[in-house]
Enzyme design. Structure first.
Site, PDB file in Angstrom:
ATOM      1  N   CYS A 134       0.854  -1.197   0.000  1.00  0.00           N
ATOM      2  CA  CYS A 134       0.000   0.000   0.000  1.00  0.00           C
ATOM      3  C   CYS A 134       0.883   1.238   0.000  1.00  0.00           C
ATOM      4  O   CYS A 134       1.740   1.394   0.862  1.00  0.00           O
ATOM      5  CB  CYS A 134      -0.890  -0.029   1.236  1.00  0.00           C
ATOM      6  SG  CYS A 134      -1.434   1.584   1.788  1.00  0.00           S
ATOM      7  N   GLU A 135       0.656   2.131  -0.980  1.00  0.00           N
ATOM      8  CA  GLU A 135       1.545   3.287  -1.094  1.00  0.00           C
ATOM      9  C   GLU A 135       1.226   4.381  -0.077  1.00  0.00           C
ATOM     10  O   GLU A 135       1.973   5.339   0.053  1.00  0.00           O
ATOM     11  CB  GLU A 135       1.524   3.857  -2.515  1.00  0.00           C
ATOM     12  CG  GLU A 135       0.254   4.579  -2.908  1.00  0.00           C
ATOM     13  CD  GLU A 135       0.311   5.078  -4.352  1.00  0.00           C
ATOM     14  OE1 GLU A 135       1.102   4.554  -5.136  1.00  0.00           O
ATOM     15  OE2 GLU A 135      -0.466   5.994  -4.673  1.00  0.00           O
ATOM     16  N   HIS A 136       0.130   4.223   0.649  1.00  0.00           N
ATOM     17  CA  HIS A 136      -0.191   5.233   1.671  1.00  0.00           C
ATOM     18  C   HIS A 136       0.441   4.907   3.020  1.00  0.00           C
ATOM     19  O   HIS A 136       0.645   5.795   3.836  1.00  0.00           O
ATOM     20  CB  HIS A 136      -1.706   5.350   1.838  1.00  0.00           C
ATOM     21  CG  HIS A 136      -2.399   5.766   0.577  1.00  0.00           C
ATOM     22  ND1 HIS A 136      -3.445   5.070   0.020  1.00  0.00           N
ATOM     23  CD2 HIS A 136      -2.153   6.796  -0.253  1.00  0.00           C
ATOM     24  CE1 HIS A 136      -3.828   5.671  -1.101  1.00  0.00           C
ATOM     25  NE2 HIS A 136      -3.055   6.717  -1.285  1.00  0.00           N
ATOM     26  N   HIS A 137       0.688   3.638   3.264  1.00  0.00           N
ATOM     27  CA  HIS A 137       1.249   3.241   4.565  1.00  0.00           C
ATOM     28  C   HIS A 137       2.502   2.388   4.444  1.00  0.00           C
ATOM     29  O   HIS A 137       3.118   2.058   5.447  1.00  0.00           O
ATOM     30  CB  HIS A 137       0.206   2.445   5.357  1.00  0.00           C
ATOM     31  CG  HIS A 137      -1.029   3.229   5.686  1.00  0.00           C
ATOM     32  ND1 HIS A 137      -2.159   3.201   4.898  1.00  0.00           N
ATOM     33  CD2 HIS A 137      -1.296   4.076   6.702  1.00  0.00           C
ATOM     34  CE1 HIS A 137      -3.081   3.996   5.427  1.00  0.00           C
ATOM     35  NE2 HIS A 137      -2.581   4.538   6.527  1.00  0.00           N
TER      36      HIS A 137
ATOM     37  N   GLN B 200      -4.873  -0.476  -4.867  1.00  0.00           N
ATOM     38  CA  GLN B 200      -5.420  -1.688  -5.493  1.00  0.00           C
ATOM     39  C   GLN B 200      -6.176  -1.384  -6.794  1.00  0.00           C
ATOM     40  O   GLN B 200      -6.107  -2.151  -7.751  1.00  0.00           O
ATOM     41  CB  GLN B 200      -6.323  -2.414  -4.490  1.00  0.00           C
ATOM     42  CG  GLN B 200      -6.760  -3.787  -4.997  1.00  0.00           C
ATOM     43  CD  GLN B 200      -7.568  -4.552  -3.975  1.00  0.00           C
ATOM     44  OE1 GLN B 200      -7.282  -4.494  -2.782  1.00  0.00           O
ATOM     45  NE2 GLN B 200      -8.588  -5.262  -4.431  1.00  0.00           N
TER      46      GLN B 200
ATOM     47  N   HIS C 100      -5.588  -5.643   3.108  1.00  0.00           N
ATOM     48  CA  HIS C 100      -4.635  -4.542   3.276  1.00  0.00           C
ATOM     49  C   HIS C 100      -4.198  -4.532   4.731  1.00  0.00           C
ATOM     50  O   HIS C 100      -5.032  -4.317   5.613  1.00  0.00           O
ATOM     51  CB  HIS C 100      -5.298  -3.211   2.924  1.00  0.00           C
ATOM     52  CG  HIS C 100      -5.612  -3.078   1.470  1.00  0.00           C
ATOM     53  ND1 HIS C 100      -5.156  -2.040   0.707  1.00  0.00           N
ATOM     54  CD2 HIS C 100      -6.329  -3.875   0.629  1.00  0.00           C
ATOM     55  CE1 HIS C 100      -5.568  -2.195  -0.546  1.00  0.00           C
ATOM     56  NE2 HIS C 100      -6.289  -3.297  -0.616  1.00  0.00           N
TER      57      HIS C 100
ATOM     58  N   CYS D 267      -2.715  -2.389   6.319  1.00  0.00           N
ATOM     59  CA  CYS D 267      -2.938  -1.093   6.971  1.00  0.00           C
ATOM     60  C   CYS D 267      -4.349  -1.005   7.548  1.00  0.00           C
ATOM     61  O   CYS D 267      -4.606  -0.200   8.441  1.00  0.00           O
ATOM     62  CB  CYS D 267      -2.669   0.061   6.002  1.00  0.00           C
ATOM     63  SG  CYS D 267      -3.654  -0.018   4.510  1.00  0.00           S
TER      64      CYS D 267
END
Ligand SMILES: [Zn+2]
Length: 225
Positions: free
Chosen positions: A113-116, A154, A182, A184
């Site tokens: 996940c590119e946010h976390h 995703q 995910h 996260c």
């Protein structure tokens, strides 16, 4: 003040996992540095993070971690940023004249996940209808793997897989469904260990109700081996 409000904006995106585009947002200079240079820089950055957290990096157990993480980022879990690693586009003529749907199901997805920067783990189900060109079955797995090995969202991953196969197979008739957990969401934040996220992209004939239904019926088949 400006900086503070920018940070607030970034934070507001936080757990919402909004994807901005179907292309991975890469900078123009993304491949100026060699892999070894990248590993050297990231090694120092990871060391800095761990030291800031108060860890003693002279400890035997931790001393190799910055180098290990840097190599893993560049060569493995984000290795799919490297266009040289894209699976080759070799295709074959459809000698059997098989004109029905071909479904490759339960392809393992390991992404991040590119946010976390936490893992996304799941399954991809991919299908196409040949218009005269076919690919080896493992090619579909390799395409899924290549686009998974990036910082991802995703929805974007699903679209990238479909677009690449449309390109390689020279047809719009490609579909992909991904069902993934995910970490996260599962291990922090809301801590919902059961939930998973389903995304889908249907191109060409798969936009038609009947074709889409056939694909979804295939991936529901619970074959045991
Ligand atoms: Zn996340």
């Amino acid at each position: 003040m400006k900086i503070e409000s920018d940070f607030n904006d970034i934070d507001a995106l936080g757990d919402d996992h909004i994807g901005s585009s179907s292309e991975t947002p890469l900078r123009a200079d993304a491949f100026k540095l060699s892999k070894n240079d990248k590993i050297d820089i990231i090694k120092d950055d990871v060391k800095h993070i761990l030291e800031t957290l108060g860890l003693d990096l002279s400890d035997d157990s931790l001393k190799g971690t910055p180098n290990r993480v840097a190599k893993m980022f560049v060569n493995e879990i984000f290795g799919g940023l490297d266009p040289d690693k894209k699976p080759s586009a070799s295709t074959f003529d459809n000698k059997y004249k098989y004109g029905e749907m071909l479904v490759e199901k339960n392809i393992t997805v390991y992404s991040t996940c590119e946010h976390h920067l936490l893992p996304i783990v799941g399954r991809a189900h991919v299908a196409y209808i040949s218009n005269g060109t076919v690919v080896g079955l493992s090619k579909m797995n390799r395409i899924v793997d290549y686009f998974s090995k990036r910082p991802q969202v995703q929805e974007r991953l699903t679209i990238q897989i479909v677009k690449e196969l449309q390109n390689v197979l020279n047809t719009e008739d490609v579909a992909c469904v991904i069902d993934a957990k995910h970490l996260c969401v599962n291990s922090r934040g809301i801590r919902d260990i059961e939930s998973s996220t389903v995304t889908s992209e249907f191109g060409g004939k798969f936009k038609e109700k009947e074709t889409r239904r056939e694909f979804l019926d295939y991936i529901k088949l619970d074959t045991q081996f």
